[in-house]
Design a protein around this motif. Structure first.
Motif, short mmCIF file in Angstrom:
data_model
loop_
_atom_site.label_atom_id
_atom_site.label_comp_id
_atom_site.label_asym_id
_atom_site.label_seq_id
_atom_site.Cartn_x
_atom_site.Cartn_y
_atom_site.Cartn_z
N THR A 417 0.86 -1.18 0.00
CA THR A 417 0.00 0.00 0.00
C THR A 417 0.89 1.23 0.00
O THR A 417 1.87 1.28 0.75
N SER A 427 -3.51 0.52 -3.62
CA SER A 427 -3.58 -0.76 -2.93
C SER A 427 -3.36 -1.83 -3.99
O SER A 427 -4.16 -1.95 -4.92
N ALA A 494 -6.46 2.29 3.25
CA ALA A 494 -6.18 1.35 2.15
C ALA A 494 -5.48 0.14 2.73
O ALA A 494 -4.59 0.29 3.59
#
Length: 595
Positions: A417, A427, A494
């Motif tokens: 990420t 992501s 994320a």
């Protein structure tokens, strides 16, 4: 329905043709001068963030951010580094799914870089004569190798949203492959667990079993062949492995697996051709999106089952106030919702180019309400739960259809990420499937080939209507679940994880921990996990099972589930990057400027 279109731009090749290579645009980092990367689970600060399972990969991504690159640049650079340090989990011989929040437009984009079956693949390719091949035999074979999509994913991401060339993005990883990295216990143990099959392939043995055994912890592992292959990709882009000498080497390796003549292993040849490689395309797809307690949860659409399954489970859970429940009841509802969503995943999700996947209905509130009414607070649904009917007509809790089986899915893969100072977020989950992939290194090229095609159902598991059977050019169903969560229209969180089908439950449980149970992100990610996939529940050490067993849950112990990496945007230009503290040896969370 899912919108898909191939992405075909090539602006950076013009830069290379004009001589504006990465070396002239941005100086590559000095590998010898760089301080040794740190392995830390949490970092808070500003300027951008990277979270991966590996300190070298996080350091290389962070260097790109510090030099003015954006989240996409850093994601590609980190992914390439993971191909060096995590070669049993990911690399240019595999594929993945790339989810990107674009700050300039406020839109979430997704790239499908999943491997494809060769044109010669047939519905019975894994079941000659009607009997399924032994799974282990299918894994270690040319037959299991799908057309790789990772280099093309890197290329398309950089061309669409990046700010640097492929040459610059791979510079740090080329140096890393040449100078090597320090072997840790995870790398040693993964090598050791694959040693028997690695030893049967001379090219694999030479690379990963020096002196006939796994490298010792603390020694330096180098891969000059991979550095050379990366240099070709840096110059030529994804075409370097889809056409020309590397493509020919891949095809020869697949069609005539270079097994040691003295080995007694049955290694089946594969079906891939150079035409299959040349025809590969990354596909842009509509992301899945689910509203959950005021948040927008974006994921990857089919052929990934991650977005629909996480989304459906969240939609079911939204019918209950988990925050008002005690721990046992909250986890009971989490496990039940997961079982229900997996039943529908197994029945309906496949490659949207080959089957009609009812994405909109699977993620509809009506379907979630119908499925949620199955959940009882004091009892466990019989396993396997039967799939529902996402048909747009929802009136109650009708009986389901045929209980669905599940094809095996390797526990490997890796996730990263990234986020930058401008608000862009990536992501990205990538894989070669099983730990060690097919076990076959392309001679002289330094990378393992995937065994992704074993993600297909070998035989029909759905009573005549299995959406995940093999077929020519088809993409096998995946559980990879790269996820981006927006709050008030802005990126908030994320995350993603490796772990085969347990990826879905790792992402789901982390979200429940963070959103419903009031845990901060480091606690939510590190908490003991359980994975319910419409059967017996796997549980890590530390996951308390006694009160759940009293409700009827059954558990199978497992050492660990997943290895997540996440970034939370704190709303004031600051980031909290979080990686695993202990799973898979611990990950590496970094920010450009620490508080």
């Amino acid at each position: 329905m899912t919108r898909a279109r191939p992405v075909r731009t090539r602006w950076w090749t013009l830069l290379v043709a004009l001589g504006l290579t990465a070396a002239t645009l941005v100086a590559a980092p000095d590998a010898e001068a760089r301080t040794r990367p740190v392995r830390q689970p949490v970092a808070v600060g500003s300027g951008g963030a990277v979270a991966t399972v590996d300190p070298e990969a996080s350091a290389i991504g962070l260097d790109v951010l510090a030099r003015g690159g954006n989240a996409v640049d850093a994601a590609v650079a980190s992914a390439a580094a993971l191909g060096v340090t995590e070669p049993y989990s990911a690399g240019i011989g595999g594929g993945g799914f790339f989810v990107f929040y674009e700050a300039a437009t406020g839109e979430v984009h997704t790239l499908d870089g999943r491997e494809t079956a060769p044109a010669a693949m047939r519905v019975d390719s894994f079941a000659p004569g009607g009997s399924a091949l032994p799974f282990a035999e299918a894994v270690t074979s040319g037959l299991s190798v799908g057309v790789p999509g990772t280099p093309a994913t890197w290329e398309e991401a950089l061309e669409r949203w990046g700010t640097i060339t492929m040459n610059r993005a791979l510079a740090g990883s080329i140096q890393l492959a040449r100078r090597g990295f320090e072997v840790d216990e995870t790398f040693r143990s993964q090598t050791e667990s694959n040693a028997d099959r690695f030893a049967d392939f001379p090219a694999t043995r030479e690379l990963f079993l020096p002196d006939g055994e796994a490298p010792a912890v603390g020694t330096r592992f180098r891969n000059p062949d991979l550095a050379d292959t990366y240099r070709l990709i840096a110059r030529e882009g994804a075409d370097a492995i889809t056409t020309g000498p590397v493509a020919e080497d891949i095809v020869e390796t697949v069609q005539q697996p270079p097994v040691d003549p003295a080995a007694d292993r049955v290694v089946r040849p594969g079906l891939m051709t150079t035409a299959d490689l040349a025809a590969y395309e990354v596909v842009e797809r509509e992301p899945t999106v689910s509203d959950y307690r005021g948040l927008e949860v974006y994921g990857m659409g089919p052929p990934s089952s991650g977005g629909t399954t996480v989304g459906e489970a969240l939609n079911v859970l939204e019918r209950f106030d988990l925050s008002a429940m005690d721990r046992t009841q909250a986890l009971h509802h989490y496990l039940e919702a997961s079982a229900i969503a997996f039943a529908d995943r197994n029945r309906y999700v496949g490659d949207p180019a080959s089957v009609d996947v009812p994405v909109e209905e699977l993620l509809s509130d009506g379907f979630a309400a119908e499925r949620a009414c199955l959940v009882e607070p004091d009892a466990v649904l019989p396993r396997p739960v039967a799939p529902g009917s996402p048909d747009g007509s929802y009136t109650g809790c009708p009986d389901g259809g045929i209980p669905g089986g599940e094809s095996p899915e390797g526990p490997s893969t890796t996730h990263l990420t990234t986020a930058d100072r401008w608000g862009n977020v990536v992501s990205y989950t990538l894989t070669i499937e099983s730990t060690g992939g097919s076990g076959i290194v392309v001679p002289g090229r330094g990378f393992l080939l995937n065994n992704e095609l074993t993600d297909f159902s070998f035989t029909d598991t759905q009573g005549g209507d299995d959406p995940n059977l093999p077929g020519p050019g088809k993409r096998p169903r995946s559980s990879m679940s790269p996820t981006i969560v927006l709050r008030d229209g802005e990126p908030w969180l994320a995350l993603g994880s490796p772990g085969g089908a347990t990826i879905i439950t790792t992402v789901l449980q982390t979200l429940v921990n963070r959103v419903d149970l009031g845990q901060d992100l480091p606690t939510a990610l590190a908490a003991p996990r359980a994975s319910q996939r419409n059967g017996t529940t796997q549980a890590e050490p530390g996951f308390e099972t006694a009160e759940l067993q009293a409700l009827g849950h059954t558990f199978t112990p497992t050492a660990e589930l997943g290895a997540a990496a996440a970034v939370e945007l704190l709303g004031d230009g600051r980031f909290q990057a979080v990686a695993e503290p202990t799973r898979r040896g611990g990950g590496s969370a970094r920010v450009v400027e620490e508080d």
